[in-house]
Design a protein around this motif. Structure first.
Motif, mmCIF file in Angstrom:
data_model
loop_
_atom_site.group_PDB
_atom_site.id
_atom_site.type_symbol
_atom_site.label_atom_id
_atom_site.label_comp_id
_atom_site.label_asym_id
_atom_site.label_seq_id
_atom_site.Cartn_x
_atom_site.Cartn_y
_atom_site.Cartn_z
ATOM 1 N N PHE A 291 47.318 14.001 113.703
ATOM 2 C CA PHE A 291 47.316 13.142 112.338
ATOM 3 C C PHE A 291 47.593 14.215 111.259
ATOM 4 C CE2 PHE A 291 42.860 14.611 113.801
ATOM 5 C CZ PHE A 291 42.464 15.275 112.872
ATOM 6 N N SER A 292 47.831 13.734 109.940
ATOM 7 C CA SER A 292 47.931 14.637 109.091
ATOM 8 C C SER A 292 46.702 15.471 108.474
ATOM 9 C CB SER A 292 48.752 13.854 107.566
ATOM 10 O OG SER A 292 47.748 13.079 107.520
ATOM 11 N N TYR A 293 47.034 16.647 108.208
ATOM 12 C CA TYR A 293 45.754 17.620 107.815
ATOM 13 C C TYR A 293 44.871 17.870 108.807
ATOM 14 C CZ TYR A 293 47.785 16.490 103.077
ATOM 15 O OH TYR A 293 48.588 16.254 101.972
ATOM 16 N N TYR A 294 45.389 17.716 110.077
ATOM 17 C CA TYR A 294 44.549 18.125 111.095
ATOM 18 C C TYR A 294 44.291 19.689 111.270
ATOM 19 C CZ TYR A 294 44.299 19.516 115.953
ATOM 20 O OH TYR A 294 43.676 20.091 117.501
ATOM 21 N N ARG A 295 45.415 20.343 110.925
ATOM 22 C CA ARG A 295 45.451 21.874 110.762
ATOM 23 C C ARG A 295 44.461 22.473 109.555
ATOM 24 N NH1 ARG A 295 50.354 25.397 112.149
ATOM 25 N NH2 ARG A 295 48.833 26.458 113.436
ATOM 26 N N MET A 296 44.559 21.824 108.416
ATOM 27 C CA MET A 296 43.824 21.751 107.180
ATOM 28 C C MET A 296 42.134 21.620 107.780
ATOM 29 S SD MET A 296 45.014 20.568 103.763
ATOM 30 C CE MET A 296 45.060 21.579 102.139
ATOM 31 N N LEU A 297 41.831 20.652 108.471
ATOM 32 C CA LEU A 297 40.595 20.417 108.804
ATOM 33 C C LEU A 297 40.113 21.557 109.806
ATOM 34 C CD1 LEU A 297 38.780 17.742 108.763
ATOM 35 C CD2 LEU A 297 39.308 17.252 111.154
ATOM 36 N N VAL A 298 41.062 21.981 110.761
ATOM 37 C CA VAL A 298 40.852 22.962 111.596
ATOM 38 C C VAL A 298 40.411 24.317 110.711
ATOM 39 C CG1 VAL A 298 41.382 24.655 113.487
ATOM 40 C CG2 VAL A 298 42.034 22.114 113.545
ATOM 41 N N ALA A 299 41.286 24.558 109.707
ATOM 42 C CA ALA A 299 40.977 25.866 108.986
ATOM 43 C C ALA A 299 39.513 25.834 108.232
ATOM 44 C CB ALA A 299 42.035 26.018 107.945
ATOM 45 N N ILE A 300 39.367 24.758 107.817
ATOM 46 C CA ILE A 300 37.991 24.431 107.325
ATOM 47 C C ILE A 300 36.649 24.791 108.603
ATOM 48 C CG2 ILE A 300 36.251 22.719 106.128
ATOM 49 C CD1 ILE A 300 39.065 21.697 104.641
ATOM 50 N N TRP A 301 36.805 24.332 109.605
ATOM 51 C CA TRP A 301 36.072 24.546 110.736
ATOM 52 C C TRP A 301 36.099 25.993 111.016
ATOM 53 C CZ3 TRP A 301 38.493 26.502 115.225
ATOM 54 C CH2 TRP A 301 37.423 26.774 116.585
ATOM 55 N N ILE A 302 37.024 26.738 110.827
ATOM 56 C CA ILE A 302 37.056 28.151 110.915
ATOM 57 C C ILE A 302 36.481 28.900 110.035
ATOM 58 C CG2 ILE A 302 38.746 30.194 111.104
ATOM 59 C CD1 ILE A 302 40.946 28.504 112.260
ATOM 60 N N LEU A 303 36.508 28.582 108.897
ATOM 61 C CA LEU A 303 35.713 29.184 107.825
ATOM 62 C C LEU A 303 34.275 29.010 107.809
ATOM 63 C CD1 LEU A 303 38.170 28.326 104.753
ATOM 64 C CD2 LEU A 303 37.944 30.324 106.116
ATOM 65 N N PHE A 304 33.695 27.789 108.228
ATOM 66 C CA PHE A 304 32.307 27.671 108.249
ATOM 67 C C PHE A 304 31.800 28.275 109.607
ATOM 68 C CE2 PHE A 304 33.183 24.549 105.082
ATOM 69 C CZ PHE A 304 32.058 25.083 104.049
ATOM 70 N N GLY A 305 32.651 28.157 110.616
ATOM 71 C CA GLY A 305 32.423 28.875 111.868
ATOM 72 C C GLY A 305 32.190 30.415 111.772
ATOM 73 N N LEU A 306 33.015 31.069 110.937
ATOM 74 C CA LEU A 306 33.042 32.354 110.592
ATOM 75 C C LEU A 306 31.892 32.853 109.798
ATOM 76 C CD1 LEU A 306 36.589 33.334 109.613
ATOM 77 C CD2 LEU A 306 35.597 33.777 111.612
ATOM 78 N N ALA A 307 31.435 31.791 109.051
ATOM 79 C CA ALA A 307 30.044 31.977 108.020
ATOM 80 C C ALA A 307 28.986 31.835 109.089
ATOM 81 C CB ALA A 307 29.920 30.846 107.233
ATOM 82 N N TRP A 308 28.931 30.895 110.222
ATOM 83 C CA TRP A 308 27.765 30.921 111.055
ATOM 84 C C TRP A 308 27.773 32.173 111.818
ATOM 85 C CZ3 TRP A 308 28.865 30.170 116.384
ATOM 86 C CH2 TRP A 308 27.781 30.056 117.253
ATOM 87 N N ILE A 309 28.808 32.817 112.372
ATOM 88 C CA ILE A 309 28.769 34.076 113.168
ATOM 89 C C ILE A 309 28.331 35.050 112.146
ATOM 90 C CG2 ILE A 309 30.344 35.714 114.088
ATOM 91 C CD1 ILE A 309 31.599 33.437 115.648
ATOM 92 N N ALA A 310 28.819 35.304 111.002
ATOM 93 C CA ALA A 310 28.226 36.184 109.934
ATOM 94 C C ALA A 310 26.669 36.202 109.860
ATOM 95 C CB ALA A 310 28.911 36.210 108.532
ATOM 96 N N LEU A 311 26.213 34.760 109.794
ATOM 97 C CA LEU A 311 24.665 34.605 109.917
ATOM 98 C C LEU A 311 23.935 34.944 110.881
ATOM 99 C CD1 LEU A 311 22.051 33.138 108.167
ATOM 100 C CD2 LEU A 311 22.814 31.252 109.402
ATOM 101 N N LEU A 312 24.705 34.626 112.253
ATOM 102 C CA LEU A 312 23.894 35.013 113.407
ATOM 103 C C LEU A 312 23.972 36.585 113.463
ATOM 104 C CD1 LEU A 312 23.378 33.093 115.584
ATOM 105 C CD2 LEU A 312 25.227 33.693 116.676
ATOM 106 N N PHE A 313 24.736 37.312 113.033
ATOM 107 C CA PHE A 313 24.619 38.842 113.058
ATOM 108 C C PHE A 313 23.483 39.468 112.305
ATOM 109 C CE2 PHE A 313 29.479 38.892 114.801
ATOM 110 C CZ PHE A 313 29.096 39.100 115.904
#
Length: 252
Positions: free
Chosen positions: A228-250
């Motif tokens: 679906f269109s903007y699939y990769r954009m959605l994944v990019a946003i998942w990545i950004l918040f996922g990275l924030a979660w990992i940073a918080l975890l550390f």
């Protein structure tokens, strides 16, 4: 007042960060799209010539063809199937945004990269300012998440729980929630959308969020699959918040 200005700062930072990515994506698209189209046309012509003459090619010509083909594939051009390939760009907006996100987050899959001199130089400067901006952004999102953590802790403290136990429980809660939201559920989503096995989904999610980024699995790249269109954009946003979660975890 401090709270209010803090919220304003956060709002401005988040807005600024996304504007930075959007502008970067637009510039990469402008610099790279036309050059890529030329490359695709050249690859299609090479294939055409090969198909017309392949019965009587010399060994040297065959070697040259293999070399050109390998080069095309390394550049993200797959001369397989029909002519519609020329129309699908690796540098449409969604892909460019995804690329910009993988640059500033230092994942760098290596499956998409700028090939024009302008694109390469722009990439250097984009990363130079984008990586620190990304770190500040992740730190701020992490801070907001840790405020949630504090609120949870305060709630438990008022219920009469001991400090040490609270620390352990909030860490456990964030670990479990994060694993669910950023690893388990996305992997299920990738399994459906990409046709990978569940373990491949987990592997991809981990390699991405740890910013290792081998590039052996990348979303939205399989030939003949409809995304679906903007699939990769959605994944990019998942990545950004996922990275924030990992940073918080550390931090925790």
């Amino acid at each position: 007042k401090a709270m209010c200005s803090g919220k304003l700062q956060t709002g401005l930072l988040v807005a600024g960060y996304f504007v930075y990515l959007l502008v970067g994506a637009a510039v990469f698209q402008a610099l790279e799209k036309a050059a890529e189209k030329q490359e695709k046309i050249a690859a299609a012509q090479m294939k055409e010539a090969f198909l017309q003459n392949f019965t009587h090619l010399t060994v040297a010509e065959m070697e040259q063809f293999m070399k050109n083909l390998t080069e095309a594939i390394q550049n993200g051009v797959y001369p397989v199937g029909s002519e519609s390939q020329v129309e699908d760009s690796n540098w449409d907006f969604s892909n460019s945004f995804f690329f910009a996100g993988t640059v500033v987050s230092t994942i760098g899959y290596g499956t998409l990269h700028p090939k024009t001199a302008g694109g390469q130089i722009f990439c250097v400067f984009f990363a130079l300012f984008g990586i620190p901006l990304n770190i500040v952004f992740l730190h701020r999102v992490g801070k907001m998440l840790s405020l949630l953590c504090k609120k949870l802790g305060k709630f438990l403290y008022e219920k009469g729980m001991r400090k040490k136990k609270i620390k352990f429980l909030t860490l456990l809660f964030f670990l479990a929630m994060g694993i669910l939201v950023f690893l388990c559920l996305p992997s299920l989503f990738f399994q459906i959308t990409e046709g990978w096995s569940y373990s491949e989904g987990i592997y991809f999610a981990f390699i991405t969020l740890s910013t290792i980024g081998f590039g052996d699995y990348v979303v939205g790249k399989q030939r003949g699959r409809h995304y679906f269109s903007y699939y990769r954009m959605l994944v990019a946003i998942w990545i950004l918040f996922g990275l924030a979660w990992i940073a918080l975890l550390f931090n925790l």
